[in-house]
Design an enzyme around this catalytic site. Structure first.
Site, PDB file in Angstrom:
ATOM      1  N   SER A  96      -1.384   8.671   6.679  1.00 15.38           N
ATOM      2  CA  SER A  96      -2.429   7.397   6.784  1.00 15.38           C
ATOM      3  C   SER A  96      -3.727   8.131   6.637  1.00 15.38           C
ATOM      4  CB  SER A  96      -2.443   6.700   7.991  1.00 15.38           C
ATOM      5  OG  SER A  96      -3.097   5.679   7.945  1.00 15.38           O
ATOM      6  N   ASP A 239      -3.271   5.319   2.503  1.00 11.02           N
ATOM      7  CA  ASP A 239      -2.180   4.604   2.158  1.00 11.02           C
ATOM      8  C   ASP A 239      -2.307   3.068   1.973  1.00 11.02           C
ATOM      9  OD1 ASP A 239      -2.302   4.231   4.481  1.00 11.02           O
ATOM     10  OD2 ASP A 239      -0.581   5.186   5.257  1.00 11.02           O
ATOM     11  N   ASP A 241      -2.970   0.544   4.268  1.00  9.75           N
ATOM     12  CA  ASP A 241      -2.684  -0.338   5.048  1.00  9.75           C
ATOM     13  C   ASP A 241      -4.029  -0.706   5.813  1.00  9.75           C
ATOM     14  OD1 ASP A 241      -2.872   1.689   6.728  1.00  9.75           O
ATOM     15  OD2 ASP A 241      -0.653   1.818   7.215  1.00  9.75           O
TER      16      ASP A 241
HETATM   17 MG    MG Z   1      -3.093   3.613   6.624  1.00 12.16          MG
END
Ligand code: MG
Length: 448
Positions: A96, A239, A241
Protein backbone atom coordinates in the site's frame (compact mmCIF):
# COMPACT_ATOMS: atom_id res chain seq x y z
CA UNK A 1 8.80 -15.58 11.51
CA UNK A 2 5.79 -15.72 13.81
CA UNK A 3 2.68 -13.53 13.72
CA UNK A 4 2.96 -12.81 10.03
CA UNK A 5 -0.26 -10.88 9.84
CA UNK A 6 -0.64 -7.28 10.97
CA UNK A 7 -3.65 -5.02 10.60
CA UNK A 8 -3.08 -4.79 6.83
CA UNK A 9 -2.03 -8.37 6.04
CA UNK A 10 1.64 -9.39 5.81
CA UNK A 11 4.14 -6.54 5.41
CA UNK A 12 7.93 -6.51 5.49
CA UNK A 13 11.16 -5.13 4.08
CA UNK A 14 11.98 -7.11 0.92
CA UNK A 15 14.99 -9.43 1.29
CA UNK A 16 15.12 -8.71 5.03
CA UNK A 17 11.89 -9.72 6.80
CA UNK A 18 9.96 -10.50 3.60
CA UNK A 19 12.30 -12.80 1.68
CA UNK A 20 11.58 -15.06 -1.30
CA UNK A 21 11.71 -18.02 1.14
CA UNK A 22 9.03 -16.44 3.35
CA UNK A 23 6.89 -15.64 0.29
CA UNK A 24 7.18 -19.22 -1.01
CA UNK A 25 6.23 -20.70 2.36
CA UNK A 26 3.41 -18.19 2.69
CA UNK A 27 2.19 -19.15 -0.81
CA UNK A 28 2.03 -22.78 0.32
CA UNK A 29 0.19 -21.83 3.53
CA UNK A 30 -2.36 -19.81 1.53
CA UNK A 31 -2.67 -22.63 -1.02
CA UNK A 32 -3.51 -25.18 1.68
CA UNK A 33 -6.13 -22.76 3.02
CA UNK A 34 -7.93 -21.96 -0.27
CA UNK A 35 -7.38 -25.39 -1.83
CA UNK A 36 -8.72 -24.32 -5.26
CA UNK A 37 -8.34 -21.64 -7.92
CA UNK A 38 -6.68 -18.44 -6.67
CA UNK A 39 -6.41 -15.05 -8.46
CA UNK A 40 -3.16 -13.14 -7.90
CA UNK A 41 -2.33 -9.49 -8.66
CA UNK A 42 0.31 -6.90 -7.76
CA UNK A 43 0.84 -3.17 -7.54
CA UNK A 44 3.81 -1.63 -9.37
CA UNK A 45 6.69 -2.12 -6.92
CA UNK A 46 9.95 -3.41 -8.41
CA UNK A 47 9.86 -6.35 -5.96
CA UNK A 48 6.36 -7.34 -7.20
CA UNK A 49 7.53 -10.07 -9.59
CA UNK A 50 9.90 -11.62 -7.08
CA UNK A 51 7.31 -11.89 -4.30
CA UNK A 52 4.48 -12.81 -6.69
CA UNK A 53 6.39 -15.63 -8.37
CA UNK A 54 7.45 -17.07 -5.02
CA UNK A 55 3.85 -16.96 -3.74
CA UNK A 56 2.61 -18.53 -7.00
CA UNK A 57 5.19 -21.35 -6.71
CA UNK A 58 3.82 -22.11 -3.24
CA UNK A 59 0.21 -22.08 -4.48
CA UNK A 60 1.09 -24.43 -7.38
CA UNK A 61 2.96 -26.78 -5.07
CA UNK A 62 -0.23 -27.17 -3.02
CA UNK A 63 -2.24 -27.98 -6.15
CA UNK A 64 -3.96 -24.59 -6.63
CA UNK A 65 -4.58 -23.30 -10.14
CA UNK A 66 -3.51 -19.66 -10.39
CA UNK A 67 -5.04 -16.83 -12.42
CA UNK A 68 -2.38 -14.14 -12.77
CA UNK A 69 -4.12 -10.76 -13.22
CA UNK A 70 -0.79 -8.89 -13.46
CA UNK A 71 -1.03 -5.27 -12.23
CA UNK A 72 -4.52 -4.20 -11.12
CA UNK A 73 -5.79 -2.10 -8.16
CA UNK A 74 -6.85 -4.00 -5.03
CA UNK A 75 -10.61 -3.41 -5.61
CA UNK A 76 -10.30 -4.77 -9.19
CA UNK A 77 -8.86 -8.01 -7.79
CA UNK A 78 -11.61 -8.09 -5.14
CA UNK A 79 -14.25 -7.60 -7.85
CA UNK A 80 -12.73 -10.35 -9.99
CA UNK A 81 -12.69 -12.84 -7.12
CA UNK A 82 -16.25 -11.95 -6.12
CA UNK A 83 -17.69 -12.25 -9.64
CA UNK A 84 -15.99 -15.53 -10.67
CA UNK A 85 -17.58 -18.41 -8.82
CA UNK A 86 -14.73 -20.81 -9.61
CA UNK A 87 -12.20 -18.50 -7.86
CA UNK A 88 -11.97 -19.35 -4.15
CA UNK A 89 -9.61 -16.59 -3.07
CA UNK A 90 -7.31 -13.76 -4.06
CA UNK A 91 -3.78 -12.70 -3.19
CA UNK A 92 -2.65 -9.09 -3.64
CA UNK A 93 1.07 -8.39 -3.55
CA UNK A 94 1.27 -4.88 -2.08
CA UNK A 95 2.54 -2.76 0.78
CA UNK A 96 0.00 0.00 0.00
CA UNK A 97 1.45 3.38 1.04
CA UNK A 98 4.68 2.05 2.57
CA UNK A 99 7.95 3.17 1.00
CA UNK A 100 9.69 1.31 -1.87
CA UNK A 101 11.75 -1.12 0.25
CA UNK A 102 8.55 -2.71 1.60
CA UNK A 103 6.20 -5.22 0.08
CA UNK A 104 3.44 -7.40 1.45
CA UNK A 105 0.71 -9.96 0.90
CA UNK A 106 -3.00 -9.34 1.40
CA UNK A 107 -5.52 -12.21 1.16
CA UNK A 108 -9.03 -11.85 -0.27
CA UNK A 109 -11.93 -14.21 0.46
CA UNK A 110 -14.25 -15.71 -2.19
CA UNK A 111 -16.77 -12.91 -1.49
CA UNK A 112 -14.15 -10.27 -2.31
CA UNK A 113 -13.62 -9.20 1.33
CA UNK A 114 -10.27 -8.76 3.03
CA UNK A 115 -9.58 -11.92 4.98
CA UNK A 116 -10.59 -11.82 8.66
CA UNK A 117 -8.81 -12.94 11.80
CA UNK A 118 -9.99 -16.56 11.64
CA UNK A 119 -8.64 -17.02 8.11
CA UNK A 120 -5.36 -15.33 8.99
CA UNK A 121 -4.99 -17.61 12.00
CA UNK A 122 -5.50 -20.71 9.86
CA UNK A 123 -2.94 -19.54 7.29
CA UNK A 124 -0.51 -18.74 10.11
CA UNK A 125 -0.98 -22.28 11.47
CA UNK A 126 -0.34 -23.74 8.01
CA UNK A 127 2.78 -21.58 7.77
CA UNK A 128 4.11 -22.72 11.14
CA UNK A 129 3.28 -26.41 10.62
CA UNK A 130 5.79 -26.83 7.77
CA UNK A 131 4.03 -29.97 6.48
CA UNK A 132 4.88 -31.54 3.10
CA UNK A 133 2.60 -30.63 0.20
CA UNK A 134 -0.88 -32.16 0.52
CA UNK A 135 -1.56 -31.94 -3.23
CA UNK A 136 -1.95 -34.90 -5.58
CA UNK A 137 -1.36 -32.66 -8.60
CA UNK A 138 0.66 -29.61 -9.54
CA UNK A 139 -1.35 -26.45 -10.29
CA UNK A 140 -1.27 -24.41 -13.50
CA UNK A 141 -0.94 -20.67 -14.18
CA UNK A 142 -3.20 -18.77 -16.59
CA UNK A 143 -2.45 -15.14 -17.50
CA UNK A 144 -5.57 -12.97 -17.25
CA UNK A 145 -5.40 -9.58 -18.95
CA UNK A 146 -9.06 -8.57 -18.62
CA UNK A 147 -9.23 -7.98 -14.83
CA UNK A 148 -9.07 -4.18 -15.14
CA UNK A 149 -11.55 -4.14 -18.02
CA UNK A 150 -14.10 -6.29 -16.14
CA UNK A 151 -13.78 -3.96 -13.15
CA UNK A 152 -14.37 -0.83 -15.25
CA UNK A 153 -17.37 -2.45 -16.95
CA UNK A 154 -18.75 -3.38 -13.53
CA UNK A 155 -18.46 0.22 -12.32
CA UNK A 156 -20.11 1.62 -15.45
CA UNK A 157 -23.19 -0.53 -14.76
CA UNK A 158 -23.69 1.46 -11.54
CA UNK A 159 -23.07 4.98 -12.84
CA UNK A 160 -25.11 7.56 -14.77
CA UNK A 161 -22.83 7.29 -17.80
CA UNK A 162 -24.88 9.37 -20.25
CA UNK A 163 -25.44 12.23 -17.80
CA UNK A 164 -21.72 12.41 -17.02
CA UNK A 165 -20.81 12.22 -20.71
CA UNK A 166 -23.12 15.13 -21.52
CA UNK A 167 -21.60 17.37 -18.82
CA UNK A 168 -18.19 17.78 -20.51
CA UNK A 169 -16.31 17.58 -17.23
CA UNK A 170 -12.55 17.93 -16.76
CA UNK A 171 -10.52 15.93 -14.25
CA UNK A 172 -6.84 15.86 -13.31
CA UNK A 173 -5.87 12.38 -12.11
CA UNK A 174 -2.65 11.42 -10.29
CA UNK A 175 -2.10 7.63 -10.27
CA UNK A 176 1.09 7.64 -8.10
CA UNK A 177 2.65 5.57 -10.92
CA UNK A 178 0.67 2.73 -9.39
CA UNK A 179 -1.90 0.11 -10.31
CA UNK A 180 -4.65 2.62 -11.13
CA UNK A 181 -2.55 3.84 -14.09
CA UNK A 182 -4.27 1.00 -15.97
CA UNK A 183 -7.83 1.68 -14.80
CA UNK A 184 -8.76 5.21 -13.64
CA UNK A 185 -7.75 7.13 -16.83
CA UNK A 186 -9.54 4.42 -18.86
CA UNK A 187 -12.68 4.74 -16.71
CA UNK A 188 -12.69 8.52 -17.11
CA UNK A 189 -12.29 8.14 -20.85
CA UNK A 190 -15.29 5.81 -20.97
CA UNK A 191 -17.23 8.48 -19.03
CA UNK A 192 -16.37 11.07 -21.66
CA UNK A 193 -14.36 13.13 -19.18
CA UNK A 194 -11.52 15.31 -20.50
CA UNK A 195 -8.65 13.88 -18.47
CA UNK A 196 -5.20 15.25 -17.64
CA UNK A 197 -3.10 12.40 -16.28
CA UNK A 198 -0.12 12.68 -13.92
CA UNK A 199 2.19 9.95 -12.61
CA UNK A 200 0.60 7.23 -14.73
CA UNK A 201 3.89 5.69 -15.79
CA UNK A 202 4.31 2.56 -13.66
CA UNK A 203 7.98 2.11 -12.89
CA UNK A 204 7.95 0.96 -9.29
CA UNK A 205 10.63 3.39 -8.16
CA UNK A 206 8.30 6.09 -6.81
CA UNK A 207 9.71 8.69 -9.21
CA UNK A 208 6.59 10.86 -9.12
CA UNK A 209 5.70 11.27 -5.45
CA UNK A 210 5.34 9.20 -2.26
CA UNK A 211 2.45 6.70 -2.41
CA UNK A 212 0.17 8.13 0.29
CA UNK A 213 -2.30 10.66 -1.19
CA UNK A 214 -1.90 13.30 1.52
CA UNK A 215 -2.03 17.04 0.86
CA UNK A 216 1.76 17.50 1.16
CA UNK A 217 2.39 14.75 -1.44
CA UNK A 218 -0.03 16.20 -3.99
CA UNK A 219 1.43 19.62 -4.82
CA UNK A 220 1.72 18.76 -8.55
CA UNK A 221 -1.93 17.85 -9.04
CA UNK A 222 -3.05 20.74 -6.82
CA UNK A 223 -1.01 23.19 -8.94
CA UNK A 224 -2.52 21.87 -12.19
CA UNK A 225 -6.21 22.18 -11.33
CA UNK A 226 -6.71 25.83 -12.26
CA UNK A 227 -4.43 25.70 -15.32
CA UNK A 228 -6.36 22.72 -16.61
CA UNK A 229 -9.71 24.33 -15.77
CA UNK A 230 -10.58 21.10 -13.99
CA UNK A 231 -13.83 20.38 -12.17
CA UNK A 232 -12.08 17.90 -9.89
CA UNK A 233 -8.65 16.52 -9.02
CA UNK A 234 -8.18 12.93 -7.87
CA UNK A 235 -5.13 11.13 -6.50
CA UNK A 236 -4.58 7.48 -5.64
CA UNK A 237 -2.12 5.49 -3.58
CA UNK A 238 0.11 2.86 -5.21
CA UNK A 239 -2.26 -0.12 -4.94
CA UNK A 240 -5.39 1.89 -5.68
CA UNK A 241 -7.61 1.35 -2.66
CA UNK A 242 -7.52 5.00 -1.62
CA UNK A 243 -8.42 8.26 -3.31
CA UNK A 244 -8.07 11.89 -2.29
CA UNK A 245 -9.99 14.71 -3.95
CA UNK A 246 -8.95 18.24 -4.88
CA UNK A 247 -11.61 20.87 -5.58
CA UNK A 248 -12.11 22.96 -8.71
CA UNK A 249 -10.41 25.80 -6.75
CA UNK A 250 -7.29 23.67 -6.29
CA UNK A 251 -7.95 23.08 -2.59
CA UNK A 252 -7.31 19.69 -0.97
CA UNK A 253 -10.59 18.21 0.29
CA UNK A 254 -10.17 16.52 3.67
CA UNK A 255 -11.29 12.88 3.71
CA UNK A 256 -14.01 13.72 6.26
CA UNK A 257 -15.39 16.43 3.99
CA UNK A 258 -15.39 14.10 0.98
CA UNK A 259 -17.26 11.48 3.05
CA UNK A 260 -19.83 14.09 4.11
CA UNK A 261 -20.40 15.25 0.53
CA UNK A 262 -20.78 11.67 -0.67
CA UNK A 263 -23.06 10.70 2.25
CA UNK A 264 -25.45 13.52 1.34
CA UNK A 265 -25.57 12.35 -2.27
CA UNK A 266 -26.05 8.68 -1.40
CA UNK A 267 -28.80 9.52 1.13
CA UNK A 268 -30.60 11.66 -1.47
CA UNK A 269 -31.04 8.47 -3.51
CA UNK A 270 -31.70 6.00 -0.72
CA UNK A 271 -32.03 6.68 2.98
CA UNK A 272 -30.51 4.38 5.61
CA UNK A 273 -27.45 3.73 7.74
CA UNK A 274 -24.01 5.22 7.04
CA UNK A 275 -21.01 3.57 8.72
CA UNK A 276 -17.71 5.25 9.53
CA UNK A 277 -15.03 5.05 12.22
CA UNK A 278 -14.68 6.78 15.59
CA UNK A 279 -11.87 8.96 14.21
CA UNK A 280 -14.06 10.59 11.55
CA UNK A 281 -15.03 14.24 12.01
CA UNK A 282 -18.51 15.11 13.31
CA UNK A 283 -19.11 16.85 9.98
CA UNK A 284 -20.17 13.42 8.66
CA UNK A 285 -22.59 12.84 11.55
CA UNK A 286 -24.15 16.30 11.05
CA UNK A 287 -24.66 15.77 7.32
CA UNK A 288 -26.02 12.23 7.76
CA UNK A 289 -28.55 13.38 10.38
CA UNK A 290 -29.53 16.44 8.38
CA UNK A 291 -30.31 14.20 5.42
CA UNK A 292 -32.42 11.71 7.33
CA UNK A 293 -29.79 9.00 7.74
CA UNK A 294 -28.44 7.16 10.78
CA UNK A 295 -24.70 7.18 11.55
CA UNK A 296 -22.99 4.12 13.05
CA UNK A 297 -19.35 4.35 14.20
CA UNK A 298 -16.90 1.45 14.41
CA UNK A 299 -13.28 0.89 15.34
CA UNK A 300 -10.70 2.09 12.81
CA UNK A 301 -10.03 -0.13 9.75
CA UNK A 302 -11.88 -0.57 6.46
CA UNK A 303 -12.61 -4.33 6.95
CA UNK A 304 -14.33 -3.42 10.25
CA UNK A 305 -16.42 -0.78 8.48
CA UNK A 306 -17.30 -3.19 5.65
CA UNK A 307 -18.32 -5.93 8.07
CA UNK A 308 -20.58 -3.59 10.03
CA UNK A 309 -22.11 -2.32 6.78
CA UNK A 310 -23.22 -5.88 5.97
CA UNK A 311 -24.77 -6.25 9.44
CA UNK A 312 -26.58 -2.89 9.27
CA UNK A 313 -27.52 -3.24 5.59
CA UNK A 314 -25.97 0.22 5.27
CA UNK A 315 -26.28 2.41 2.18
CA UNK A 316 -22.75 3.85 2.40
CA UNK A 317 -19.59 3.69 4.49
CA UNK A 318 -16.02 4.82 4.61
CA UNK A 319 -12.92 6.00 6.39
CA UNK A 320 -11.57 9.52 6.56
CA UNK A 321 -8.23 8.30 5.17
CA UNK A 322 -9.70 8.16 1.66
CA UNK A 323 -11.76 4.98 1.45
CA UNK A 324 -15.39 4.88 0.35
CA UNK A 325 -17.48 1.71 0.31
CA UNK A 326 -20.54 1.39 -1.93
CA UNK A 327 -22.50 -1.76 -1.00
CA UNK A 328 -24.43 -1.85 -4.29
CA UNK A 329 -21.10 -2.68 -5.99
CA UNK A 330 -18.89 -4.36 -3.42
CA UNK A 331 -18.05 -4.32 0.29
CA UNK A 332 -14.58 -2.84 0.02
CA UNK A 333 -12.99 0.56 -0.50
CA UNK A 334 -13.61 1.51 -4.10
CA UNK A 335 -11.85 4.66 -5.30
CA UNK A 336 -12.86 4.33 -8.97
CA UNK A 337 -16.57 4.19 -8.15
CA UNK A 338 -15.98 7.01 -5.63
CA UNK A 339 -14.61 9.18 -8.47
CA UNK A 340 -17.58 8.40 -10.74
CA UNK A 341 -20.00 9.14 -7.87
CA UNK A 342 -18.18 12.42 -7.12
CA UNK A 343 -18.81 13.45 -10.74
CA UNK A 344 -22.51 12.63 -10.21
CA UNK A 345 -22.38 14.85 -7.07
CA UNK A 346 -21.07 17.72 -9.20
CA UNK A 347 -23.91 17.21 -11.69
CA UNK A 348 -26.48 17.27 -8.89
CA UNK A 349 -25.14 19.95 -6.53
CA UNK A 350 -22.74 22.09 -8.58
CA UNK A 351 -19.02 22.91 -8.21
CA UNK A 352 -17.33 20.79 -5.56
CA UNK A 353 -15.73 23.76 -3.73
CA UNK A 354 -19.19 25.26 -3.20
CA UNK A 355 -20.30 21.96 -1.67
CA UNK A 356 -17.28 21.96 0.66
CA UNK A 357 -17.90 25.58 1.68
CA UNK A 358 -21.46 24.76 2.78
CA UNK A 359 -20.37 22.02 5.20
CA UNK A 360 -20.44 22.67 8.98
CA UNK A 361 -17.02 23.86 10.18
CA UNK A 362 -15.03 21.81 12.70
CA UNK A 363 -11.41 22.21 13.74
CA UNK A 364 -9.36 19.04 14.04
CA UNK A 365 -5.94 18.77 15.66
CA UNK A 366 -3.99 15.52 15.21
CA UNK A 367 -0.96 14.51 17.27
CA UNK A 368 1.27 11.44 17.06
CA UNK A 369 3.12 10.48 20.25
CA UNK A 370 6.01 8.05 19.82
CA UNK A 371 5.10 4.94 21.81
CA UNK A 372 6.77 1.51 21.53
CA UNK A 373 4.46 -1.48 21.02
CA UNK A 374 5.04 -2.89 24.53
CA UNK A 375 4.00 0.38 26.22
CA UNK A 376 0.76 0.93 24.30
CA UNK A 377 -1.44 -1.10 26.64
CA UNK A 378 -0.14 0.57 29.80
CA UNK A 379 -0.58 4.02 28.27
CA UNK A 380 -4.12 3.16 27.18
CA UNK A 381 -5.01 2.04 30.70
CA UNK A 382 -3.49 5.18 32.15
CA UNK A 383 -5.51 7.40 29.83
CA UNK A 384 -8.69 5.42 30.53
CA UNK A 385 -8.22 5.86 34.28
CA UNK A 386 -8.14 9.63 33.74
CA UNK A 387 -11.60 9.84 32.24
CA UNK A 388 -13.86 7.50 34.21
CA UNK A 389 -16.45 10.08 35.04
CA UNK A 390 -16.93 11.61 31.63
CA UNK A 391 -19.05 10.88 28.60
CA UNK A 392 -16.89 8.30 26.80
CA UNK A 393 -16.82 5.66 24.05
CA UNK A 394 -14.24 2.87 24.27
CA UNK A 395 -14.97 0.97 21.05
CA UNK A 396 -11.47 1.87 19.80
CA UNK A 397 -9.13 3.55 22.24
CA UNK A 398 -10.81 6.28 24.28
CA UNK A 399 -13.16 8.85 22.84
CA UNK A 400 -14.27 11.61 25.22
CA UNK A 401 -17.20 13.80 24.24
CA UNK A 402 -17.55 17.49 25.16
CA UNK A 403 -20.35 19.95 24.35
CA UNK A 404 -18.36 21.43 21.49
CA UNK A 405 -16.43 18.38 20.24
CA UNK A 406 -14.43 15.31 21.26
CA UNK A 407 -10.96 13.84 21.80
CA UNK A 408 -9.89 10.38 20.62
CA UNK A 409 -6.73 8.71 21.95
CA UNK A 410 -5.83 5.34 20.43
CA UNK A 411 -2.76 3.22 19.75
CA UNK A 412 -1.80 2.91 16.06
CA UNK A 413 -2.29 -0.62 14.72
CA UNK A 414 0.65 -0.39 12.31
CA UNK A 415 3.25 1.96 13.80
CA UNK A 416 4.99 2.78 17.08
CA UNK A 417 2.65 5.65 17.64
CA UNK A 418 -0.17 6.71 19.88
CA UNK A 419 -2.61 8.89 18.00
CA UNK A 420 -4.53 11.82 19.45
CA UNK A 421 -7.39 13.45 17.56
CA UNK A 422 -9.06 16.54 19.00
CA UNK A 423 -12.03 18.15 17.32
CA UNK A 424 -14.13 21.15 18.29
CA UNK A 425 -16.24 23.90 16.82
CA UNK A 426 -13.80 26.17 18.68
CA UNK A 427 -10.25 26.12 17.28
CA UNK A 428 -8.61 27.12 20.58
CA UNK A 429 -10.36 24.33 22.47
CA UNK A 430 -9.34 21.76 19.85
CA UNK A 431 -5.71 22.84 20.23
CA UNK A 432 -5.68 23.06 24.02
CA UNK A 433 -7.24 19.60 24.43
CA UNK A 434 -4.79 18.08 21.95
CA UNK A 435 -1.96 19.68 23.95
CA UNK A 436 -3.40 18.44 27.22
CA UNK A 437 -3.69 14.80 26.07
CA UNK A 438 -0.30 14.87 24.37
CA UNK A 439 1.33 16.20 27.56
CA UNK A 440 -0.49 13.62 29.66
CA UNK A 441 0.65 10.75 27.40
CA UNK A 442 4.24 11.98 27.25
CA UNK A 443 4.35 12.50 31.02
CA UNK A 444 3.29 8.88 31.58
CA UNK A 445 5.71 7.47 28.97
CA UNK A 446 8.65 9.33 30.55
CA UNK A 447 7.65 8.10 34.02
CA UNK A 448 7.72 4.35 33.20
MG1 MG B 1 -3.59 1.13 -0.40
Amino acid sequence: MSNLFGINGVRGVVNETLTSDVALKLGRAIGRYYDGTVAVATDTRISADMIKNAVIAGLLAEGCDVLDLKIVPVPALQYFVKTHDDVLGGVMITASHNTAEYNGVKCITSTGDEIGEAGQKKIQENYDSDMPSHANRIGTVTQILRGGEEYINGILEHVKVNDIRRANLRVVVDCANGATSFTTPALLQRLGVYTVTLNANPQGEFPGRPSEPTEENLSDVIALIKTAGADLGVAHDLDGDRVSFISNEGKFIEGDEALAIMARYVLSRKTGVVVTTVSTSSVVEDVVKENGGVLVCTAVGSPVVAKRMRVENAVFGGEESGGMIFPEFQYCRDPALAIARMLECILKYGPIQEQVDKLPVYHMEKRDVFCPEDKKEALMEHILSKCKEENIDTSDGLKVFYDDGWVLARPSGTENKFRIFSESTNKKKATSRANEYEKYALGFLFSI
